[in-house]
Design an enzyme around this catalytic site. Structure first.
Site, PDB file in Angstrom:
ATOM      1  NE  ARG A   1      -1.473  -1.492   3.655  1.00  0.00           N
ATOM      2  CZ  ARG A   1      -1.679  -1.497   4.961  1.00  0.00           C
ATOM      3  NH1 ARG A   1      -2.859  -1.196   5.449  1.00  0.00           N
ATOM      4  NH2 ARG A   1      -0.694  -1.787   5.789  1.00  0.00           N
TER       5      ARG A   1
ATOM      6  CD  GLU B   1       5.378   5.741  16.529  1.00  0.00           C
ATOM      7  OE1 GLU B   1       6.505   5.983  17.030  1.00  0.00           O
ATOM      8  OE2 GLU B   1       4.516   5.094  17.123  1.00  0.00           O
TER       9      GLU B   1
ATOM     10  CD  GLN C   1       2.513  28.834  16.290  1.00  0.00           C
ATOM     11  OE1 GLN C   1       2.377  29.449  17.338  1.00  0.00           O
ATOM     12  NE2 GLN C   1       2.929  29.401  15.175  1.00  0.00           N
TER      13      GLN C   1
ATOM     14  NE  ARG D   1       9.169  30.147   2.737  1.00  0.00           N
ATOM     15  CZ  ARG D   1       8.016  30.818   2.782  1.00  0.00           C
ATOM     16  NH1 ARG D   1       7.725  31.551   3.850  1.00  0.00           N
ATOM     17  NH2 ARG D   1       7.171  30.752   1.781  1.00  0.00           N
TER      18      ARG D   1
ATOM     19  CG  HIS E   1      13.220  33.704  10.112  1.00  0.00           C
ATOM     20  ND1 HIS E   1      12.397  33.068   9.216  1.00  0.00           N
ATOM     21  CD2 HIS E   1      13.628  34.844   9.497  1.00  0.00           C
ATOM     22  CE1 HIS E   1      12.299  33.794   8.113  1.00  0.00           C
ATOM     23  NE2 HIS E   1      13.042  34.869   8.251  1.00  0.00           N
TER      24      HIS E   1
ATOM     25  CE  LYS F   1      11.599  28.241  14.254  1.00  0.00           C
ATOM     26  NZ  LYS F   1      11.998  29.073  13.098  1.00  0.00           N
TER      27      LYS F   1
ATOM     28  CE1 TYR G   1       8.350  26.956  12.140  1.00  0.00           C
ATOM     29  CE2 TYR G   1       8.253  26.482   9.791  1.00  0.00           C
ATOM     30  CZ  TYR G   1       8.200  27.385  10.838  1.00  0.00           C
ATOM     31  OH  TYR G   1       8.000  28.723  10.582  1.00  0.00           O
TER      32      TYR G   1
ATOM     33  CG  ASP H   1      14.103  36.464   5.501  1.00  0.00           C
ATOM     34  OD1 ASP H   1      14.006  36.827   6.691  1.00  0.00           O
ATOM     35  OD2 ASP H   1      13.570  35.430   5.062  1.00  0.00           O
TER      36      ASP H   1
END
Length: 180
Positions: free
Chosen positions: A23, A28, A46, A59, A62, A72, A132, A170
């Site tokens: 399939r 996990e 979050q 990006r 940060h 993160k 993330y 940025d």
């Protein structure tokens, strides 16, 4: 899941185990008890999801400042990214050093970026999606960054950075030296 740590204390490479059959596969991608026992004892509050349409979109770099610093766990759902974590802990012996991984859906790798690190990535394929988890809620008042192309950091991006697609924010980030 397998874990690999780096010479810089903190970040970790996480590789989930895939169970394959006719399939497709199952894996996990996160397990709280395993993560707390093997990586860091943090809670996640979050989830974020980004889409970058063009190859060569950068990006970052940060981070959120204290008291709302974020850890993160980053993974790529579609496309591919060159993902980077830069040590911005002023008293750290590895201040300004960085680690990177290529994250793709095919390799299923994830990068743990703890508090005290700036994060950024460069897209390697069109229509790249990144997801993330963060250990702190986003707070615009504590949203910070450093220049992705700071020569004092020396990230070896996998493209000509003069051709990168960047946000206005940025393009104007301060150098790493502003944190000392």
């Amino acid at each position: 899941m397998q874990i690999q740590f780096y010479d810089i204390e903190g970040p970790a490479r996480i590789e989930p185990r895939r169970i394959r059959d006719t399939r497709g596969f199952f894996m996990e991608t996160f397990r709280d008890d395993w993560f707390r026992q093997n990586v860091a004892d943090v809670a996640f509050v979050q989830d974020n999801h980004s889409l970058s349409a063009q190859v060569g979109t950068i990006r970052g770099l940060h981070y959120q400042s204290a008291p709302y610093a974020q850890g993160k766990i980053v993974r790529c759902l579609r496309g591919a990214i060159f993902d980077v974590a830069v040590d911005i802990r002023p008293q750290s012996p590895t201040f300004g050093k960085w680690v990177s991984e290529i994250l793709t859906p095919e390799n299923a790798l994830q990068l743990w970026i703890p508090e005290g690190f700036a994060h950024g990535f460069c897209t390697l394929k069109p229509d790249t999606e990144v997801c993330y988890k963060t250990s702190e809620l986003y707070r615009a008042s504590h949203d910070c960054g450093i220049a992705f192309d700071d020569p004092d950091i020396g990230i070896v991006w996998p493209l000509d950075v003069s051709q990168a697609t960047l946000s206005a924010k940025d393009r104007e980030q301060p150098p790493l030296s502003s944190l000392r």
